[in-house]
Design a protein around this motif. Sequence first.
Motif, mmCIF file in Angstrom:
data_model
loop_
_atom_site.group_PDB
_atom_site.id
_atom_site.type_symbol
_atom_site.label_atom_id
_atom_site.label_comp_id
_atom_site.label_asym_id
_atom_site.label_seq_id
_atom_site.Cartn_x
_atom_site.Cartn_y
_atom_site.Cartn_z
ATOM 1 N N CYS A 1 4.942 8.616 9.111
ATOM 2 C CA CYS A 1 4.990 7.324 9.720
ATOM 3 C C CYS A 1 3.614 6.956 10.509
ATOM 4 N N ILE A 2 3.355 7.886 11.435
ATOM 5 C CA ILE A 2 2.100 7.699 12.370
ATOM 6 C C ILE A 2 0.997 7.520 11.475
ATOM 7 N N MET A 3 0.956 8.428 10.777
ATOM 8 C CA MET A 3 -0.441 8.361 9.836
ATOM 9 C C MET A 3 -0.435 7.133 9.020
ATOM 10 N N ALA B 1 6.219 3.328 25.435
ATOM 11 C CA ALA B 1 7.423 3.068 24.713
ATOM 12 C C ALA B 1 7.900 4.460 23.877
ATOM 13 N N LEU B 2 9.003 4.955 24.243
ATOM 14 C CA LEU B 2 9.601 6.146 23.675
ATOM 15 C C LEU B 2 10.312 5.877 22.424
ATOM 16 N N VAL B 3 10.069 6.610 21.298
ATOM 17 C CA VAL B 3 10.786 6.426 20.055
ATOM 18 C C VAL B 3 11.368 7.949 19.442
ATOM 19 N N ILE B 4 12.814 7.782 19.614
ATOM 20 C CA ILE B 4 13.654 8.859 19.185
ATOM 21 C C ILE B 4 14.074 8.914 17.946
ATOM 22 N N SER B 5 13.780 9.750 16.932
ATOM 23 C CA SER B 5 14.018 9.694 15.603
ATOM 24 C C SER B 5 14.817 10.826 14.932
ATOM 25 N N LEU C 1 0.532 -1.151 0.017
ATOM 26 C CA LEU C 1 0.082 0.155 -0.081
ATOM 27 C C LEU C 1 1.141 1.353 0.169
ATOM 28 N N PHE C 2 2.008 1.135 0.717
ATOM 29 C CA PHE C 2 3.071 2.421 0.771
ATOM 30 C C PHE C 2 4.385 2.016 1.121
ATOM 31 N N LYS C 3 5.291 2.603 0.805
ATOM 32 C CA LYS C 3 6.505 2.528 1.135
ATOM 33 C C LYS C 3 6.893 3.156 2.486
ATOM 34 N N VAL C 4 7.470 2.223 3.454
ATOM 35 C CA VAL C 4 7.715 2.816 4.761
ATOM 36 C C VAL C 4 8.990 3.040 5.200
ATOM 37 N N ASN C 5 9.423 3.779 6.137
ATOM 38 C CA ASN C 5 10.557 4.055 6.886
ATOM 39 C C ASN C 5 10.468 2.591 7.720
ATOM 40 N N LYS C 6 10.934 1.483 7.614
ATOM 41 C CA LYS C 6 10.566 0.424 8.528
ATOM 42 C C LYS C 6 10.992 0.294 9.787
ATOM 43 N N GLU C 7 11.910 0.782 10.112
ATOM 44 C CA GLU C 7 12.329 0.834 11.464
ATOM 45 C C GLU C 7 11.633 1.657 12.400
ATOM 46 N N LEU C 8 11.106 2.910 11.771
ATOM 47 C CA LEU C 8 10.149 3.834 12.571
ATOM 48 C C LEU C 8 8.817 3.228 12.450
ATOM 49 N N PHE C 9 8.695 2.564 11.349
ATOM 50 C CA PHE C 9 7.160 2.101 11.170
ATOM 51 C C PHE C 9 6.917 1.086 12.104
ATOM 52 N N MET C 10 7.751 0.279 12.405
ATOM 53 C CA MET C 10 7.713 -1.125 13.257
ATOM 54 C C MET C 10 7.803 -0.759 14.760
ATOM 55 N N ALA C 11 8.543 0.361 15.036
ATOM 56 C CA ALA C 11 8.371 0.789 16.295
ATOM 57 C C ALA C 11 6.971 1.335 16.770
ATOM 58 N N ASN C 12 6.424 1.807 15.958
ATOM 59 C CA ASN C 12 5.057 2.375 16.158
ATOM 60 C C ASN C 12 3.875 1.021 15.999
ATOM 61 N N CYS C 13 4.293 -0.122 15.553
ATOM 62 C CA CYS C 13 3.488 -1.210 15.604
ATOM 63 C C CYS C 13 3.487 -1.947 16.938
ATOM 64 N N ASN C 14 4.263 -1.219 18.121
ATOM 65 C CA ASN C 14 4.127 -2.086 19.212
ATOM 66 C C ASN C 14 2.877 -2.040 19.815
ATOM 67 N N ARG C 15 2.381 -3.328 20.235
ATOM 68 C CA ARG C 15 1.004 -3.403 20.755
ATOM 69 C C ARG C 15 1.147 -3.627 22.125
ATOM 70 N N ASP C 16 2.120 -3.707 22.943
ATOM 71 C CA ASP C 16 2.548 -4.025 24.193
ATOM 72 C C ASP C 16 2.312 -2.839 25.217
ATOM 73 N N VAL C 17 1.965 -1.888 24.407
ATOM 74 C CA VAL C 17 1.849 -0.434 25.405
ATOM 75 C C VAL C 17 0.849 0.286 24.942
ATOM 76 N N ARG C 18 0.381 1.099 25.857
ATOM 77 C CA ARG C 18 -0.695 2.075 25.363
ATOM 78 C C ARG C 18 -0.117 3.447 25.000
ATOM 79 N N TYR C 19 0.886 3.849 25.206
ATOM 80 C CA TYR C 19 1.394 5.018 24.988
ATOM 81 C C TYR C 19 2.557 4.862 23.990
ATOM 82 N N ILE C 20 2.637 5.237 22.629
ATOM 83 C CA ILE C 20 3.840 5.154 21.856
ATOM 84 C C ILE C 20 4.065 6.777 21.530
#
Length: 397
Positions: A35-37, A167-171, A3-22
């Motif tokens: 990436c979040i969109m 989960a804190l994601v720094i980019s 469907l779209f090309k992604v920044n894989k590392e950043l996209f996968m970090a936002n697929c974390n289902r183990d936490v409420r807040y990303i």
Amino acid sequence: MELFKVNKELFMANCNRDVRYIVNQGGTGSGKTYCIMQRLIALSMEQDGIIITVAGQDLPNLKVGAIRDTLHIIGGNRYLSGWFEHNKSDNTFTGKNGSIIEFKSYADEQDAKSGKRDYLFVNEANGMQFSVFWQLQIRTRDQIFIDYNPSARFWVHDNIIGGSDCALVISDHRGNQFLPEDMHREIEGISDPELWKVYARGMTGKLTGLVFPTFNIIDAAQYPTDAATKMRALGLDFGFSQDYCALEEVRLAHGQLWIDEHIYSRGYTNTDIVEECRRRGITRRDLIIADQAEPKSIQELKNAGLWVLPCTKGRDSITFGIDLMKRYTINVTRRSTGIINELKQYKWQVDRDGNPTNQPIDRYNHGIDSCRYAITYMKGHERQQPGRVRTSVIRLY
């Protein structure tokens, strides 16, 4: 199907289902909002009938950010374009499975109490009050995404980061392979060490040497009425591809300086400026003080029926205008996102020993320059009539 090309590392970090807040803390150009969109679009297609709310400090800011990114993502794929129906008046995207992505802003804590959702994305969270966020998050059933540029510590650092459900994601821009090379060079070339730390590396900053260390952010309802206004003018700084076009309304009322932003965007032609002025009810009765370096543009605006005069520039005109602004308590409407971001980053230059000089940096100043033009003109004509300025010079109330 891709469907779209992604920044894989950043996209996968936002697929974390183990936490409420990303929490996405990132420098400029890191691609965090985009990436979040992408992640939210995927979630809306995977789960039938869910509601996703994208919240920002105001709709104009969302339209040039998260909404624009969403349109680019969906418009770049024929399947996605057929899947979603875009309602421009409601700022919603509805999928064939009944899922809705809605873009909203909230005036206050009470306003945020309306509506529930499955997912929440708070875009540029440092522009939102914690009380508003709190009301939104307790009405969110599943997961919450947050992003911001870390110019200074705020409620996310105090209330969200560090918790077991976060989960804190720094980019930063280096991980965004879709960013043009010239933008990489520009970001990496930021000379101020503190600004470089924030915007090139996404690290939380503590900006020192600000030209305007204090100012108030107010709701539009607090903006002074015509009857309470002593003097009023608009300042205009032209811009196009690299620089922002900024049109700022400046009022002197109650012994204070009040600013409301009408335009802050790249890519504005003179025709666009005229159309936006008409849309906002700005007519030939409203004085605009514009950058004198653009006489052709000034004439084009005048030919279109606007009242535009060139500003006065000269030796020390920048520091003189800044001094005029600093004499007042500065109040800026919350929707004036462009100049708010400038005021947070506009600093004094430093000498070789790291000591501040009396000259500001030549960055983050398009809206500020517009305000300088307006207040310098107003104060320069203040003596023409005690307590008032002639209506032939500036509109009075």
